[in-house]
Design a protein around this motif. Structure first.
Motif, PDB file in Angstrom:
ATOM      1  N   ASP A 108      -0.006  15.625  22.240  1.00  0.00           N
ATOM      2  CA  ASP A 108      -1.066  15.536  21.234  1.00  0.00           C
ATOM      3  C   ASP A 108      -0.465  15.418  19.844  1.00  0.00           C
ATOM      4  O   ASP A 108       0.700  15.752  19.623  1.00  0.00           O
ATOM      5  CB  ASP A 108      -1.965  16.774  21.300  1.00  0.00           C
ATOM      6  N   GLY A 109      -1.289  14.968  18.897  1.00  0.00           N
ATOM      7  CA  GLY A 109      -0.835  14.854  17.513  1.00  0.00           C
ATOM      8  C   GLY A 109      -1.829  14.083  16.684  1.00  0.00           C
ATOM      9  O   GLY A 109      -3.046  14.187  16.883  1.00  0.00           O
ATOM     10  N   ASP A 110      -1.324  13.279  15.752  1.00  0.00           N
ATOM     11  CA  ASP A 110      -2.169  12.427  14.931  1.00  0.00           C
ATOM     12  C   ASP A 110      -2.591  11.193  15.732  1.00  0.00           C
ATOM     13  O   ASP A 110      -2.097  10.956  16.845  1.00  0.00           O
ATOM     14  CB  ASP A 110      -1.420  11.990  13.668  1.00  0.00           C
ATOM     15  N   LEU A 111      -3.477  10.386  15.142  1.00  0.00           N
ATOM     16  CA  LEU A 111      -3.962   9.182  15.815  1.00  0.00           C
ATOM     17  C   LEU A 111      -4.132   8.064  14.792  1.00  0.00           C
ATOM     18  O   LEU A 111      -4.693   8.273  13.721  1.00  0.00           O
ATOM     19  CB  LEU A 111      -5.298   9.461  16.501  1.00  0.00           C
ATOM     20  N   LEU A 112      -3.621   6.867  15.131  1.00  0.00           N
ATOM     21  CA  LEU A 112      -3.750   5.674  14.291  1.00  0.00           C
ATOM     22  C   LEU A 112      -4.649   4.652  14.960  1.00  0.00           C
ATOM     23  O   LEU A 112      -4.559   4.441  16.170  1.00  0.00           O
ATOM     24  CB  LEU A 112      -2.380   5.014  14.077  1.00  0.00           C
ATOM     25  N   LEU A 144      -5.890   6.655   9.763  1.00  0.00           N
ATOM     26  CA  LEU A 144      -5.077   7.750  10.290  1.00  0.00           C
ATOM     27  C   LEU A 144      -5.939   8.997  10.412  1.00  0.00           C
ATOM     28  O   LEU A 144      -6.530   9.452   9.426  1.00  0.00           O
ATOM     29  CB  LEU A 144      -3.892   8.026   9.349  1.00  0.00           C
ATOM     30  N   THR A 145      -6.037   9.528  11.618  1.00  0.00           N
ATOM     31  CA  THR A 145      -6.681  10.820  11.821  1.00  0.00           C
ATOM     32  C   THR A 145      -5.587  11.876  11.812  1.00  0.00           C
ATOM     33  O   THR A 145      -4.758  11.940  12.718  1.00  0.00           O
ATOM     34  CB  THR A 145      -7.455  10.857  13.143  1.00  0.00           C
ATOM     35  N   LYS A 146      -5.589  12.678  10.747  1.00  0.00           N
ATOM     36  CA  LYS A 146      -4.486  13.611  10.486  1.00  0.00           C
ATOM     37  C   LYS A 146      -4.816  14.969  11.093  1.00  0.00           C
ATOM     38  O   LYS A 146      -5.493  15.803  10.485  1.00  0.00           O
ATOM     39  CB  LYS A 146      -4.252  13.726   8.976  1.00  0.00           C
ATOM     40  N   ASN A 147      -4.312  15.192  12.308  1.00  0.00           N
ATOM     41  CA  ASN A 147      -4.540  16.452  13.012  1.00  0.00           C
ATOM     42  C   ASN A 147      -3.424  17.463  12.818  1.00  0.00           C
ATOM     43  O   ASN A 147      -3.616  18.648  13.111  1.00  0.00           O
ATOM     44  CB  ASN A 147      -4.685  16.170  14.513  1.00  0.00           C
ATOM     45  N   LEU A 148      -2.257  16.996  12.355  1.00  0.00           N
ATOM     46  CA  LEU A 148      -1.085  17.862  12.218  1.00  0.00           C
ATOM     47  C   LEU A 148      -0.893  18.270  10.764  1.00  0.00           C
ATOM     48  O   LEU A 148      -1.104  17.461   9.850  1.00  0.00           O
ATOM     49  CB  LEU A 148       0.179  17.131  12.696  1.00  0.00           C
ATOM     50  N   PRO A 149      -0.476  19.502  10.531  1.00  0.00           N
ATOM     51  CA  PRO A 149      -0.219  19.925   9.155  1.00  0.00           C
ATOM     52  C   PRO A 149       0.942  19.155   8.538  1.00  0.00           C
ATOM     53  O   PRO A 149       1.805  18.620   9.243  1.00  0.00           O
ATOM     54  CB  PRO A 149       0.112  21.420   9.299  1.00  0.00           C
ATOM     55  N   VAL A 150       0.942  19.101   7.217  1.00  0.00           N
ATOM     56  CA  VAL A 150       1.937  18.346   6.455  1.00  0.00           C
ATOM     57  C   VAL A 150       3.106  19.254   6.100  1.00  0.00           C
ATOM     58  O   VAL A 150       2.938  20.467   5.928  1.00  0.00           O
ATOM     59  CB  VAL A 150       1.276  17.761   5.184  1.00  0.00           C
ATOM     60  N   ALA A 151       4.306  18.668   5.988  1.00  0.00           N
ATOM     61  CA  ALA A 151       5.526  19.418   5.659  1.00  0.00           C
ATOM     62  C   ALA A 151       5.721  20.574   6.620  1.00  0.00           C
ATOM     63  O   ALA A 151       5.942  21.713   6.233  1.00  0.00           O
ATOM     64  CB  ALA A 151       5.470  19.921   4.216  1.00  0.00           C
ATOM     65  N   ALA A 152       5.634  20.256   7.924  1.00  0.00           N
ATOM     66  CA  ALA A 152       5.573  21.293   8.945  1.00  0.00           C
ATOM     67  C   ALA A 152       6.717  21.248   9.951  1.00  0.00           C
ATOM     68  O   ALA A 152       6.756  22.066  10.868  1.00  0.00           O
ATOM     69  CB  ALA A 152       4.242  21.199   9.684  1.00  0.00           C
ATOM     70  N   GLY A 153       7.616  20.261   9.861  1.00  0.00           N
ATOM     71  CA  GLY A 153       8.749  20.214  10.780  1.00  0.00           C
ATOM     72  C   GLY A 153       8.423  19.657  12.150  1.00  0.00           C
ATOM     73  O   GLY A 153       9.208  19.827  13.084  1.00  0.00           O
ATOM     74  N   ALA A 203       0.209   9.346  17.638  1.00  0.00           N
ATOM     75  CA  ALA A 203       1.397   9.743  16.879  1.00  0.00           C
ATOM     76  C   ALA A 203       1.691  11.201  17.230  1.00  0.00           C
ATOM     77  O   ALA A 203       1.339  12.122  16.489  1.00  0.00           O
ATOM     78  CB  ALA A 203       1.157   9.591  15.382  1.00  0.00           C
ATOM     79  N   PRO A 204       2.315  11.424  18.386  1.00  0.00           N
ATOM     80  CA  PRO A 204       2.454  12.797  18.884  1.00  0.00           C
ATOM     81  C   PRO A 204       3.393  13.647  18.029  1.00  0.00           C
ATOM     82  O   PRO A 204       4.319  13.143  17.378  1.00  0.00           O
ATOM     83  CB  PRO A 204       3.019  12.595  20.294  1.00  0.00           C
TER      84      PRO A 204
END
Length: 283
Positions: free
Chosen positions: A36-40, A98-107, A6-7
Motif C-alpha cells: 500500500d501507499g500513494d496512488l497516481l 496524486l492521492t497522498k496517503n503517506l506522510p511527508v519527510a517520513a523515511g 506508489a507503494p
C-alpha cells in the motif's frame, strides 16, 4: 488513463559506511516495499495539470489562489514528467493526480515513490517498456531512492543506494508502519551521523540479514525527534513482532509480525497514541 500505485518503501537495514567525494554517503541497505501507499492517475490532456488529494495533500499543495490541490513545478512528480518528455522526445501534455496517503519527510519513499510511479505510468501510457534504460537513467537524476522505487522490488542497494541487486523473501509478511506525527530533514539526519563505520551487512537469507543489520541513521534522527524512540519502543514490545526498526532517515518506524492479528493489535496501540499507522503486508 493509467492508475499506478506508489507503494511505501522501507529500509529493513541501512548501513552508512563513509562519505563519498561526490558528497553522497556510501550505503548498504535492504530495500523492501509495502503493498500500500500513494496512488497516481495519469492521462493525456490538452494542458499539463497536476493535482494532489488525500490525507497528506496539504503538506504539498500551494496556496488556494492557484486552485484547490494545485502544486508548484518543483515537485518530484512534475520533475519526473518533464524529464520523461525530454528523454523520450515526447511533446504531449498530461493530467496527473496524486492521492497522498503517506506522510511527508517520513523515511518511507514518499516523493521518490511518487516520482517512480509517474515514470512507470507515463511509460505505460506511451507504450514504453518499463525495462527501458532511459527510465532508469531519469530515475537516477531525481534522487538516490527513485531507482529502487522504480523497480519496486526487494533489493540490496549499494553505492548511493541506487546500485541494485534484487532479492527475494518475506513477501506477504504482515507489516505495520508507524509515524509519531513528526517529519525530519534527511539532510539534517545525515549531518548528525557520527561518521563511524560499523561494518557491512551480513550474508544469509533476507530476514537473517535484516535482523543482523541496523539503521545507522536512527540515532541522529532520534536526537532531532525523540518521539521516534517511543514509536520504536512500542513496536519492540509488541507481541508477535519479528523485526522492528526505524526506516530510512525517519521518522517512520516499522515492524514485521508473525501474523496479521498481532500486527493489528500493535496498530491499535499506536492509534491510541494518536500516531499515524498503516497496517499492510510486504510486497
Amino acid at each position: 488513463m493509467i492508475v499506478e500505485p506508489a507503494p511505501a518503501k522501507i529500509n529493513l537495514a541501512l548501513h552508512v559506511r563513509h562519505r563519498r567525494p561526490d558528497g553522497y554517503h556510501e550505503l548498504e541497505t535492504l530495500f523492501a516495499f509495502a503493498t500500500d501507499g500513494d496512488l497516481l492517475t495519469v492521462d493525456h490532456a490538452d494542458a499539463d495539470d497536476f493535482r494532489i488529494d488525500g490525507p497528506f495533500a496539504s503538506a504539498l499543495t500551494s496556496s488556494p489562489v492557484q486552485g484547490e490541490g494545485a502544486v508548484s513545478d518543483d515537485n518530484l512528480v512534475t520533475q519526473a514528467r518533464d524529464a520523461f518528455r525530454r528523454a523520450f522526445g515526447i511533446d504531449r501534455r498530461y493530467a496527473i493526480r496524486l492521492t497522498k496517503n503517506l506522510p511527508v519527510a517520513a523515511g518511507i519513499g514518499g516523493g521518490s515513490a511518487d516520482a517512480a510511479a509517474t515514470l512507470r505510468a507515463l511509460a505505460r501510457l506511451g507504450g514504453i517498456a518499463l525495462a527501458d534504460p532511459r527510465l532508469h537513467a531519469i530515475a537516477a537524476t531525481l534522487g538516490a531512492d527513485v531507482p529502487p522505487c522504480l523497480i519496486g522490488r526487494t533489493a540490496l542497494g549499494t553505492g548511493r543506494g541506487d546500485d541494485l541487486a534484487t532479492l527475494t523473501g518475506l513477501a506477504g509478511t504482515p507489516l505495520l508502519l508507524v509515524n509519531p506525527g513528526v517529519g525530519v530533514s534527511t539532510a539534517a539526519v545525515f549531518a548528525g551521523w557520527d561518521g563511524i563505520d560499523r561494518g557491512a551487512l551480513s550474508g544469509g537469507d533476507l530476514l537473517a540479514r535484516a535482523c543482523a543489520g541496523r539503521n545507522d541513521l536512527e540515532a541522529p534522527a532520534t536526537a532531532l525527534a525523540p518521539v521516534i524512540a517511543e514509536a520504536c519502543a512500542l513496536l519492540d514490545a509488541a507481541p508477535g513482532m519479528i523485526l522492528s526498526r526505524m526506516s530510512g532517515s525517519g521518522a517512520t518506524c516499522f515492524a514485521l509480525f508473525a501474523d496479521s492479528a498481532a500486527r493489528d493489535d500493535a496498530a491499535s496501540a499506536a492509534d491510541a497514541r494518536g500516531w499515524w499507522t498503516l497496517a499492510t503486508t510486504m510486497a
